[in-house]
Design a protein around this motif. Structure first.
Motif, PDB file in Angstrom:
ATOM      1  N   UNK A   1       0.842  -1.206   0.000  1.00  0.00           N
ATOM      2  CA  UNK A   1       0.000   0.000   0.000  1.00  0.00           C
ATOM      3  C   UNK A   1       0.875   1.252   0.000  1.00  0.00           C
ATOM      4  N   UNK A   2       1.962   1.215   0.771  1.00  0.00           N
ATOM      5  CA  UNK A   2       2.858   2.370   0.855  1.00  0.00           C
ATOM      6  C   UNK A   2       3.418   2.746  -0.516  1.00  0.00           C
ATOM      7  N   UNK A   3       3.749   1.768  -1.314  1.00  0.00           N
ATOM      8  CA  UNK A   3       4.271   2.063  -2.651  1.00  0.00           C
ATOM      9  C   UNK A   3       3.220   2.757  -3.513  1.00  0.00           C
ATOM     10  N   UNK A   4       1.979   2.372  -3.351  1.00  0.00           N
ATOM     11  CA  UNK A   4       0.902   3.019  -4.105  1.00  0.00           C
ATOM     12  C   UNK A   4       0.747   4.480  -3.677  1.00  0.00           C
ATOM     13  N   UNK A   5       0.790   4.745  -2.381  1.00  0.00           N
ATOM     14  CA  UNK A   5       0.676   6.129  -1.881  1.00  0.00           C
ATOM     15  C   UNK A   5       1.901   6.943  -2.294  1.00  0.00           C
ATOM     16  N   UNK A   6       3.054   6.318  -2.304  1.00  0.00           N
ATOM     17  CA  UNK A   6       4.288   6.992  -2.737  1.00  0.00           C
ATOM     18  C   UNK A   6       4.152   7.519  -4.164  1.00  0.00           C
ATOM     19  N   UNK A   7       3.588   6.698  -5.026  1.00  0.00           N
ATOM     20  CA  UNK A   7       3.396   7.119  -6.412  1.00  0.00           C
ATOM     21  C   UNK A   7       2.396   8.270  -6.504  1.00  0.00           C
ATOM     22  N   UNK A   8       1.362   8.230  -5.669  1.00  0.00           N
ATOM     23  CA  UNK A   8       0.356   9.294  -5.689  1.00  0.00           C
ATOM     24  C   UNK A   8       0.948  10.623  -5.237  1.00  0.00           C
ATOM     25  N   UNK A   9       1.798  10.592  -4.212  1.00  0.00           N
ATOM     26  CA  UNK A   9       2.442  11.816  -3.734  1.00  0.00           C
ATOM     27  C   UNK A   9       3.319  12.413  -4.826  1.00  0.00           C
TER      28      UNK A   9
ATOM     29  N   UNK B   1       8.153   2.255   8.858  1.00  0.00           N
ATOM     30  CA  UNK B   1       8.731   2.066   7.522  1.00  0.00           C
ATOM     31  C   UNK B   1       7.674   2.308   6.448  1.00  0.00           C
ATOM     32  N   UNK B   2       6.456   1.811   6.674  1.00  0.00           N
ATOM     33  CA  UNK B   2       5.396   2.003   5.693  1.00  0.00           C
ATOM     34  C   UNK B   2       5.085   3.478   5.472  1.00  0.00           C
ATOM     35  N   UNK B   3       4.960   4.246   6.557  1.00  0.00           N
ATOM     36  CA  UNK B   3       4.669   5.678   6.414  1.00  0.00           C
ATOM     37  C   UNK B   3       5.822   6.398   5.726  1.00  0.00           C
ATOM     38  N   UNK B   4       7.041   6.140   6.155  1.00  0.00           N
ATOM     39  CA  UNK B   4       8.194   6.833   5.576  1.00  0.00           C
ATOM     40  C   UNK B   4       8.398   6.453   4.108  1.00  0.00           C
ATOM     41  N   UNK B   5       8.113   5.200   3.772  1.00  0.00           N
ATOM     42  CA  UNK B   5       8.193   4.787   2.374  1.00  0.00           C
ATOM     43  C   UNK B   5       7.140   5.525   1.547  1.00  0.00           C
ATOM     44  N   UNK B   6       5.952   5.675   2.099  1.00  0.00           N
ATOM     45  CA  UNK B   6       4.871   6.346   1.372  1.00  0.00           C
ATOM     46  C   UNK B   6       5.209   7.796   1.055  1.00  0.00           C
ATOM     47  N   UNK B   7       5.869   8.504   1.983  1.00  0.00           N
ATOM     48  CA  UNK B   7       6.153   9.940   1.778  1.00  0.00           C
ATOM     49  C   UNK B   7       7.547  10.179   1.228  1.00  0.00           C
ATOM     50  N   UNK B   8       8.267   9.113   0.899  1.00  0.00           N
ATOM     51  CA  UNK B   8       9.663   9.269   0.481  1.00  0.00           C
ATOM     52  C   UNK B   8       9.819   9.969  -0.861  1.00  0.00           C
ATOM     53  N   UNK B   9       8.744  10.067  -1.631  1.00  0.00           N
ATOM     54  CA  UNK B   9       8.838  10.752  -2.925  1.00  0.00           C
ATOM     55  C   UNK B   9       8.651  12.262  -2.800  1.00  0.00           C
ATOM     56  N   UNK B  10       8.345  12.772  -1.595  1.00  0.00           N
ATOM     57  CA  UNK B  10       8.146  14.217  -1.400  1.00  0.00           C
ATOM     58  C   UNK B  10       9.479  14.948  -1.443  1.00  0.00           C
ATOM     59  N   UNK B  11       9.509  16.079  -2.137  1.00  0.00           N
ATOM     60  CA  UNK B  11      10.722  16.881  -2.209  1.00  0.00           C
ATOM     61  C   UNK B  11      10.890  17.696  -0.927  1.00  0.00           C
ATOM     62  N   UNK B  12      12.002  18.371  -0.794  1.00  0.00           N
ATOM     63  CA  UNK B  12      12.280  19.169   0.395  1.00  0.00           C
ATOM     64  C   UNK B  12      11.259  20.293   0.574  1.00  0.00           C
TER      65      UNK B  12
ATOM     66  N   UNK C   1       9.982   9.342  14.804  1.00  0.00           N
ATOM     67  CA  UNK C   1      10.602   8.578  13.722  1.00  0.00           C
ATOM     68  C   UNK C   1       9.817   8.705  12.421  1.00  0.00           C
ATOM     69  N   UNK C   2       8.496   8.876  12.526  1.00  0.00           N
ATOM     70  CA  UNK C   2       7.687   9.076  11.322  1.00  0.00           C
ATOM     71  C   UNK C   2       8.095  10.359  10.609  1.00  0.00           C
ATOM     72  N   UNK C   3       8.450  11.382  11.388  1.00  0.00           N
ATOM     73  CA  UNK C   3       9.071  12.597  10.855  1.00  0.00           C
ATOM     74  C   UNK C   3       8.183  13.368   9.881  1.00  0.00           C
TER      75      UNK C   3
END
Length: 758
Positions: free
Chosen positions: A580-588, A626-637, A659-661
């Motif tokens: 699911x996290x990978x799907x949200x990552x792509x959406x972000x 890990x799931x949350x951080x993976x999901x938002x990992x595509x966000x720029x600074x 840690x979710x940051x």
């Protein structure tokens, strides 16, 4: 029909097959229905549910598992634990619903999650000067009502230890168990009254608090309490019921207490197998039918489990039970006409679980060899066929897992917030909302008509855009700083996304109660998850095009989607979360490319998924973070990531939240005061926070002065540069005539304080 071992249902859903209770309650609150109609619908539902269980051959059927709002609230009323602000309300129903929902003069009682489920209970408010007194009328009336229907029920009661442990004190003392000597006489009186009803009664005392890591003092109080209760009258057969995990300490402590039996959850508490030597001849209510998930029971596995139990417990002392109340699963598959037949064959809702209990009892007793063989063969055929279906396994998803980089954002918060402030240009404590606006009858009809192909896609889009336009105008007019599009296209924050993700399926009528009259229809995750197409980009981009202010993109996070779904049980929850996290990552990534500067990834159910035992928490935290951080990992600074959490005690997870940051976290605080904030302040939380300044679960409209005082209180805990101002939660369940004045007052209060500190 069960002709074998005895069968037991911990509790049954009460909302109704067609959500009859929800509809009549909401009609009553809107003054469209009378109290007599509410009482009549409630009576009809109880009787229908009793008869259905009787017809299914269930040996132990509950009364007092029904509630007009919540069982913990009912227990508070039973003990006369009425907060002072509601004491003067003479009408018992008006007082009851005011306690749950608030009124124009008093805020509602706090509401929080029932252990690690999505059910919310009302938190009783206790103090040492409270005059506890028994009010057993509801319990007695329902038992008599059932008996008049020809059904002799067991009586469900929330036990004294769990009631106190889940309550809060409002007199400055944190020790609720200290009040046990004040309430235990009420329980004794209750048993004395119940003993007058029949020659023999079974009383189920729910004590799920015992599946948590309770201290030795709590276990000692459990033991002493039931020693006293068990000898009140020899007509009474007391059953201490536990669920959601193992209760090994409790079982050991009750070994020599003369109760009739103990209920143990063997679905989510496998460790219960190790404590069966402590039963000492008591009946075992063996929870082997899953009351929390919707998958068909694998009879072969369950029979092996029962055989393992039988090695330590006499067969005649084993009663086959649901693992917990069926409150947490939908009513029936009977009306699910649109589900694919193969998927439907894998599922089991409340009524189907009654059949499972009956069939397992027959299999376990071995009374009819020919019939037993047919039952087992039919059951096992389903599991054999399921293993080979290609719709369950997606090789592309499996290949992608573990190969994605990066798995988290590269920049630290200090660098991110500096870059974001330059882009966003927001002042001190920006005012915003959590996301949704009221779901009007017109919007629901628009979605329904489009789903039923009664209108074209262009007509649907026009209606959605019109609603968004009005939401944007309203927010601009009152002066909100960061806007939302209102989510008119979304039926539910999880269902909306699940409908667009592969691996999910949806029911027509799979409703479960969340709180009061509020119901949700969780999706069912049956296979590997992927995102075929963007899910929100067009709608959010349209909203942003209608204003010069920033509009938040609104997504539901992977952990919440997981925890608010019925999740497949053939692979780990961690693996499902990562998909699911990978799907949200792509959406972000797509939202960001469309010019959206703030994206909120809601993790309202993050805390809800926590295991109840400490030794199981570390593994959950690792994969959930890990799931949350993976999901938002595509966000720029420059992209600001928000998240929202509600109804959580953050004291024990503050370091996990760090840690979710997320750049900004919004949280519920209005019903609980500022106690949730103290942990952020004392811990030195570096990121930004939006504490809810008013309760959206109540129709009450807060005044400007009240909100101004609330913000002042927040500023005593948090510095203005870290503070956001917002309601507790989304506003979809409220009405516009409540939302507009509440938000207007919130913005006015915010602006008044800004002027004072400038």
């Amino acid at each position: 029909m069960n002709t074998g071992a005895s069968t037991y249902v911990v509790g049954f859903p009460r909302i109704g097959e067609q959500r009859e209770l929800k509809k009549i309650l909401e009609g009553y609150w809107e003054q469209k229905n009378s109290l007599e109609e509410v009482v009549g619908v409630a009576r009809d539902l109880r009787q229908k549910h009793w008869l259905l269980q009787k017809e299914a051959g269930i040996s132990f059927i509950s009364s007092n598992d029904f509630s007009l709002y919540d069982g913990m609230l009912d227990t508070a009323v039973m003990l006369n634990a009425i907060p002072a602000r509601f004491k003067d309300i003479k009408d018992e129903y008006e007082r009851y619903f005011s306690m749950a929902r608030g009124n124009k003069n008093a805020v509602a009682m706090e509401m929080t999650k029932w252990f690690n489920t999505n059910y919310h209970y009302i938190v009783p408010e206790l103090s040492s000067d409270m005059e506890f007194a028994l009010n057993a009328s509801k319990i007695i009336n329902e038992y008599v009502e059932a008996k008049e229907c020809g059904i002799k029920t067991k009586i469900n009661v929330i036990g004294p230890i769990t009631f106190l442990a889940l309550s809060k004190r409002v007199d400055g003392n944190q020790n609720t168990l200290e009040l046990l000597p004040k309430i235990l006489p009420c329980y004794v009186s209750l048993l004395e009254k119940l003993a007058e009803l029949d020659d023999e009664l079974y009383i189920q005392f729910d004590e799920p608090i015992t599946v948590k890591d309770v201290d030795q003092r709590t276990i000692e109080l459990l033991c002493s309490s039931y020693k006293e209760l068990a000898v009140v009258n020899d007509k009474l057969k007391l059953i201490v019921m536990t669920y959601f995990d193992h209760a090994t300490e409790a079982v050991a402590s009750l070994a020599d207490v003369p109760i009739y039996g103990i209920g143990l959850d063997f679905v989510y508490g496998k460790e219960n197998l190790t404590t069966l030597d402590s039963l000492h001849g008591k009946k075992l209510f063996a929870g082997v039918v899953d009351g929390r998930n919707v998958w068909k029971n694998d009879y072969r596995e369950t029979l092996e489990l029962l055989k393992a139990i039988e090695m330590k417990v006499r067969k005649e002392d084993i009663i086959i039970s649901t693992s917990c109340s069926l409150l947490h699963v939908p009513y029936s598959l009977e009306q699910e006409e649109q589900l694919a037949q193969d998927i439907k064959s894998w599922l089991s809702f409340s009524l189907e679980k009654l059949q499972e209990l009956s069939e397992l009892a027959a299999l376990f007793s071995g009374d009819n060899a020919k019939n037993i063989a047919a039952i087992l063969e039919s059951n096992q055929r389903i599991f054999a066929e399921k293993q080979h279906l290609p719709k369950i396994v997606d090789s592309k998803v499996r290949e992608r897992i573990g190969k994605v980089e990066p798995v988290e954002r590269n920049e630290v918060f200090a660098d991110r917030v500096a870059a974001q402030n330059k882009v966003l240009g927001l002042g001190a404590f920006p005012a915003t909302t959590i996301g949704s606006f009221p779901q009007t009858a017109e919007i629901r009809k628009l979605r329904r008509d489009f789903k039923n192909k009664l209108i074209s896609s262009s007509q649907y889009e026009e209606g959605i855009h019109s609603y968004i336009d009005s939401c944007i105008r309203f927010q601009e007019d009152i002066g909100l700083d960061v806007l939302v599009h209102g989510e008119p296209e979304r039926n539910d924050m999880v269902e909306y996304f699940g409908e667009q993700l592969a691996g999910f399926v949806f029911t027509q009528n799979g409703w479960v109660q969340s709180y009061g009259s509020r119901c949700v229809k969780p999706p069912v995750i049956y296979g590997d998850v992927s995102r075929p197409n963007p899910m929100t980009v067009d709608t959010i981009a349209y909203a942003q095009s209608r204003t010069s202010k920033v509009v938040k993109g609104m997504l539901t996070g992977p952990v919440t989607i997981l925890n608010w779904s019925f999740v497949r049980n053939d692979i780990s929850r961690a693996d499902v979360c990562e998909q699911i996290a990978l799907a949200i990552r792509d959406e972000i990534a797509d939202l960001q490319n469309a010019g959206i500067k703030i994206i909120q990834v809601d993790e309202a159910a993050f805390k809800e998924g926590y295991p109840l035992r400490k030794q199981k928490i570390v593994a959950y935290e690792e994969w959930a973070v890990r799931g949350f951080k993976l999901a938002v990992s595509s966000a720029s600074i420059k992209t600001q990531i928000h998240t929202h959490m509600c109804y959580s005690d953050f004291n024990d997870i503050i370091h996990t939240i760090e840690k979710m940051d997320a750049d900004v976290i919004t949280i519920e605080t209005s019903r609980s005061g500022n106690k949730l904030l103290q942990v952020f302040a004392s811990n030195g939380y570096a990121n930004e926070i939006g504490p809810g300044v008013y309760d959206i679960h109540s129709p009450r409209v807060p005044s400007v002065e009240e909100l101004e005082e609330k913000i002042h209180q927040l500023m005593m805990v948090l510095p203005p540069e870290k503070l956001w101002i917002n309601p507790d939660c989304g506003l979809k369940t409220r009405k516009w005539d409540e939302v507009k004045p509440s938000l207007t007052n919130m913005v006015k209060a915010t602006q008044k304080i800004r002027r004072k500190i400038q």
